[in-house]
Design an enzyme around this catalytic site. Sequence first.
Site, mmCIF file in Angstrom:
data_model
loop_
_atom_site.group_PDB
_atom_site.id
_atom_site.type_symbol
_atom_site.label_atom_id
_atom_site.label_comp_id
_atom_site.label_asym_id
_atom_site.label_seq_id
_atom_site.Cartn_x
_atom_site.Cartn_y
_atom_site.Cartn_z
ATOM 1 N N GLY A 45 8.679 0.767 6.321
ATOM 2 C CA GLY A 45 7.585 -0.150 6.589
ATOM 3 C C GLY A 45 6.707 -0.384 5.376
ATOM 4 N N SER A 46 5.409 -0.511 5.616
ATOM 5 C CA SER A 46 4.470 -0.926 4.562
ATOM 6 C C SER A 46 4.281 0.088 3.449
ATOM 7 C CB SER A 46 3.105 -1.243 5.185
ATOM 8 O OG SER A 46 3.212 -2.347 6.064
ATOM 9 N N THR A 47 4.800 1.304 3.609
ATOM 10 C CA THR A 47 4.648 2.282 2.533
ATOM 11 C C THR A 47 5.428 1.881 1.284
ATOM 12 O OG1 THR A 47 6.451 3.601 3.473
ATOM 13 C CG2 THR A 47 4.187 4.219 4.085
ATOM 14 N N VAL A 48 6.348 0.894 1.370
ATOM 15 C CA VAL A 48 7.078 0.471 0.167
ATOM 16 C C VAL A 48 6.428 -0.746 -0.493
ATOM 17 C CG1 VAL A 48 9.268 1.352 1.055
ATOM 18 C CG2 VAL A 48 8.710 -1.044 1.364
#
Length: 579
Positions: free
Chosen positions: A291-294
């Site tokens: 998800g948004s952690t990348v």
Amino acid sequence: MINLDGALYPWRFRLVIAVLLGMVGVIAWRIVDLHVFDHDFLKAHGDARSVRHIPIPAHRGLITDRNGEPLAVSTPVITLWGNPKELMRQRQQWPALAAALGQDAEVLSRRLQQNAGREFLYLARGLTPEQGDAVLAHKIPGVYSLEEFRRFYPAGEVTAHMVGFTDIDDQGREGVELAFEQWLAGVPGQREVLKDRRGRLIKDVGVARNAKPGRELALSIDLRLQYLAHRELRNALVENKAKAGSLVILDVQTGEVLAMVNHPTYNPNNKRNLQPQAMRNRALIDVFEPGSTVKPISMLAALQSGRWQPTDTVEVYPHSLRIGRFTIRDVSRGGGPVLDLAGILIRSSNVGISKIAFDIGGESIYRVMQQVGLGQDTGLGFPGEQVGNLPNHRKWPQAETATLSYGYGLSVTAMQLVHAYATIANNGRMVPLSLARVDQPANSTQVVPEEVAKTVQGMLQQVVEAPGGAHRAQVPGYHVAGKSGTARKTSAGSKGYQQNAYRSLFAGFGPASAPRLAAVVVIDEPGGEGYYGGLVSAPVFSKVMAGALRLMNIAPDNLPPPLPEQQQAGALPGNGGRG
């Protein structure tokens, strides 16, 4: 009739006599040769019928944490075995033997009768010396003992997934015990004894070969941080009614794994009711869409391309973007219709990062993700570790480019994700990971330009500290940086995603001014009031990072400025008061 062959053919008689005398001479010479010259032959055959070699067990090497705290210790135990052929003549003592062993008399009787033709049968293994001596005190013919070693794990379930365990034969079966089997396993010795034809000991000749113990192994983990991470992750799962979770802490500069915990867990000292799902080291085995952690990694690719600067802006209004039959939407619509690059990370804008990805191309993002270790072998050599999947296309369609930029369409492990953040925190230099304590840091590799990595560090600090950011990740007294993420879980065995099933994530590092520690928190299927990473996982990161920075004696970088001298004096107890 008279036989005259001897008279008529005297040479035949002499020949027979000569052959017989020759045979007697050969036998006599062989007797003299065996007793005088070649006496080793008789000795070897005699020894083969009386000399026996009893194995001397060798204990496995001690496993400790980086500070010498024991994590796996070998303790001596007694194994009792029996000779069923001898025990068949001692039927009247079977009930007493069963009682001493704590076994059912009928079950023991059935086992002995089924193995009546054998000369070896395990009666009980892994007894304490006191228990073994209590059975041997009955002096039942046919019952013998062996000294062995059993593994004991002082930290129990706290280090279970990392340390692993051994089987009943003291061989590694999980975790570090299996990965470092050749290093930890000792070499058994031999003791030479003389026994009669009934197997009774006549003489103890001595040690033929000394046992060689296994070598000691100091792991990279700090047991204090391991306990801290274990406690906070467990509390978070209970509070959020979650299914499972993982937490990993890395040393940014050395690549050492300082803590790695998973829930559910198990007690390696008692494996009677062991559940397979509790044995999984989820931090290294479970793969998921991050998800948004990348998004910070996609931002690295944008800055590295030279086409984007931190001050550039992207129009995100109306916070949705149509691509064919798919629509990309922003969960948060704050921050206005236009966001700069830091604002895209603060607001976690899928639309903003997708437009940047269209400009630089999916290949650029793929290449940077590969450089920081996503979808790549970590080199730890941990049993069962997964590599994940980082897709590559000859031609990148818009849909695949967009989803890759905000963390879908790829699969990673928690260890890979924390390694990527440690690389950002280390100014773009990747250090090899290690489960063993590192005395001489390995050579690092510059995989991202230093200035680009430092720029993203500043953006991630704003993500935590700016209004509307992941403020629950803040650590009192320290500047920290990081990014939350929330990913829907895929359906097992079919395409698409599950309804109302999410993973909540937070990845970050601290202190932001001079990063030392990187951590990733993954919570699987929270069932409480919320499921967003900034709501569920960020508080866990805050508590663990706060405790870890203090335990590691890392100086705070966000203390309030000291008061002026007059104010300090006025603040002293009793100054200016009336009593």
